[in-house]
Design a protein around this motif. Sequence first.
Motif, mmCIF file in Angstrom:
data_model
loop_
_atom_site.group_PDB
_atom_site.id
_atom_site.type_symbol
_atom_site.label_atom_id
_atom_site.label_comp_id
_atom_site.label_asym_id
_atom_site.label_seq_id
_atom_site.Cartn_x
_atom_site.Cartn_y
_atom_site.Cartn_z
ATOM 1 N N ASN A 4 41.463 34.589 24.191
ATOM 2 C CA ASN A 4 41.879 35.665 25.090
ATOM 3 C C ASN A 4 41.208 35.571 26.463
ATOM 4 O O ASN A 4 41.457 36.400 27.324
ATOM 5 N N LYS B 7 52.163 32.957 23.817
ATOM 6 C CA LYS B 7 51.199 33.998 24.179
ATOM 7 C C LYS B 7 51.978 35.154 24.789
ATOM 8 O O LYS B 7 52.355 35.134 25.949
ATOM 9 N N ASP C 110 50.918 38.354 25.078
ATOM 10 C CA ASP C 110 50.127 39.374 25.779
ATOM 11 C C ASP C 110 50.187 39.138 27.284
ATOM 12 O O ASP C 110 50.332 38.003 27.746
ATOM 13 N N SER D 15 43.355 37.910 28.909
ATOM 14 C CA SER D 15 44.461 38.727 28.403
ATOM 15 C C SER D 15 44.171 40.184 28.739
ATOM 16 O O SER D 15 43.033 40.559 29.005
ATOM 17 N N GLU E 220 41.647 41.686 26.493
ATOM 18 C CA GLU E 220 40.289 41.236 26.810
ATOM 19 C C GLU E 220 39.755 41.935 28.048
ATOM 20 O O GLU E 220 38.588 42.318 28.122
#
Length: 869
Positions: A45, A104, A106, A179, A182
């Motif tokens: 992340n 991915k 996110d 992300s 994160e």
Amino acid sequence: MATGRNKPDANLRGWLVFCCVILVVSGTAASATLLATVALPAGYNQYSLNAYASYLIDSKGEQTPEQINRETRWQRNVAGDVLNFGFTDAVVWVKLDLDIPSEKTDEWHLVLPYPLLEQVNLFVVSNADGTLQEQIPDNAKLRSHYLHFALPPSNGTPLLLLLRVQSFTSLQVPLELWSQSELVNHQSTEATIWGVYFGVLLALLAYNAFLFLSMRDIAYCCYVMYLCSIVLLMLCISGMGSLYVWEDPQRVRVLLPLSTGMTSLWAILFALAFLRTTVIHPRLKLALWICAGLSALLILQSFGGSGSGALMSGLLSIVVVAIVIVAGINALASGAVIARYFILAWAAFAMGAMVYLLNIFNLVPVSGFTTHAIQVGSALEAILLSFALAHRIKEERQLKLSALEDKNRAEQQMKQAQSLALEQALHDGLTQRPNDALLLQRVQDLIRRSGQIDAFALMLFYCPQLKEISSSLGRRLAEEVFCSIVEDTNRLMAGDPQNIPIETSTQSFVAVTEFGSMVALCRLDAAAESIYAYAQRYMAFYDRTIDVDGVLLDLDVVCGVACYPKQSDRADLLLQHAAAARDFGLRISESVTIYSSEIEAFGRRRLLLIGALTQAIRDGELELYLQPQVHCQSLQLVGAEALLRWNSPRLGVVSPQEFVEVAEQAGLMGLLSRYVIDKAFGLLVRFAAERWSISLSINLSIQNLVDPGMVSYVQQAAAQAGISLHDVVFEVTETFVTEDMDVVVANVRELAATGCSIALDDYGTGYSSLAYLSRLPIHELKIDRSFVGQMNRNESDLRIVENTLKLARALQIETVAEGVEDATTLDSITRLGCDRVQGYHIARPMPFDAFREWVLRRRIQLLESPSTH
């Protein structure tokens, strides 16, 4: 062969051309493909993008994103560290090719975890058509103290990112891909950490502010202001200020140098107050004050928004921290124990600040530790300085306790000193017996308690010889004699129940009012003997001979008595009346004198004489009489003695003994003697007019002999009158008493140097005649009348006169015999070898006109009787 040899050369040249083409093409391709595409692995992340970035420095900052996109001079960040350009005004462009895997899902953010970046623009290049699209920071949607940009979905296509970065502080470009989850977690963690940090600082700030308000110590005020400055500084450095306090990031341009200058200024003031300037070396104090002035200038400059403010802040911080630590070490070496915590605190801050500044100046790699080092150092410093202040409170408390103990000790010593001073104030310093102050207290106490003692007497004993012993044989010997008399008297009176103790604690029945004077108190009882008989009984104790350094001396003590309540009901008046009775007794040679109306009248007369004498001198009422001095063999007139007489129109005839004594006690001898000198010099002028070649003797008082202006006055008066001082004889008495004998000797010698003669009057009545003869420039000895008048009836007096004349002849000193009252005495003194005589047998003192007639008659008598002496 040449051709054969040329073929290989041609082939070689071909290969070289081919290789160059390949290298050029490869170089062009390498330049074109310098930017590597970031392929992100799955399962993370947070990614660091520093190693994949390329940068280009636009020194003028004039290029557009389109121009930059076409540039081929990009430099790859091969080291993979955070791009750190230090303090620079240039614009830095960063290029990044980012390939986000499609799986991915996110939302991703490009994060720059360096809060001091002032201006960052992100442009996304579309690979489809090459267009540039600027991305706006995503702080409106997701608040963070780091600058971050939400990236558009890649849709399987790499994103080409261009960043335009510019900062007035150290320009660092850390590139990370986070992300959204994160970013949220990281921001939450950072907010918690910074919240704890600021919470600690604010708690310490509030605590020390309370201490300042309680103790009013300037050190706590400086520390509170220092903590406020640190809070503001850390809000700028951390980015939390832009996030939560002020919205405009551009304000950091002003607030960062402002907070740095304030931090430096208050740190210096705190150091001076905490360490106390008395233990800091003067040069260090000067350096600290100079830094304080530079900090103040930095504060003023920060409001101008200068781009160099951050650089100056960093440099000033390094200097201030170094000097403050050196000042702490100097204070510790000077004995300030609390400087230990001070040094540790500033050492912790210095280490954190140094690592952070080295990071700022691009001297150490950027990392989480270097970025947050100042945060850790400042927190440790704040805690340690609070410990130092707490220890200072403890030390100050101990110092206050010690000061209180010292104060109590000083108060005890002061009380003891006051008791000692009171004891000394109430006791005579020589005999340690009660003095006049304690005597008056005791007498007043007896008067207040008059029911217990209805009547008492105050007896004042006085020994006049003591002052003469002091002058003749020395003060120390006179003091020893007086102490012995006081102690003997006290023992004698302690055994008599009629006496009243003056101080019961020391069993003192005698008080010493002055040197040579003692006072005792006794009850007056009708059944007891009279006070006169009582005083006479004690006077018999003094009727004895004492040995004073080998000289046998008969004590000649007089006593003055005043009674309560008959003479007065006040302590001071009783003592005054007893003194008046003493003086009256001295005058009439009475051993015991009780105060009476006659003495009171005598006192009033003396006061009247003091006022009248001054006026009489001004009005010329006093007249000089002349008593002739004749040569013993020829009976020729050789001199005269000037004797002062006062016939007052208001007071009548006043005896010389009375008005001279009044003049001496009233301080009028200087005025009176100058009057006599003027009149006597006038008589010498008249002597010259009569063609008399005779000398004139003038008496001087001891007060004249210690007068520094008397000699000069004699010279001026002689010059004004036009007479010669060789015709003047100044008579000084042998029995004068003074402690300024050296001054007297010096003045007599100076007087003799003017040309006049010095006669020693009343010779033989003192205790140190030979001492006077050896020290004074004596030209003439006048033998006292007490010896001359008794020499024909007393063998001792005859021997004194005879030996005196022999001594004078041996010393070549002329002699004059006073008090020659008959022809027998004249014959005897002549046979013994005397030079001159005077007395009633020759002539009594007379005014000048009578003296002139006597001179004429004397000449006729001598002419008619040549055979007479």
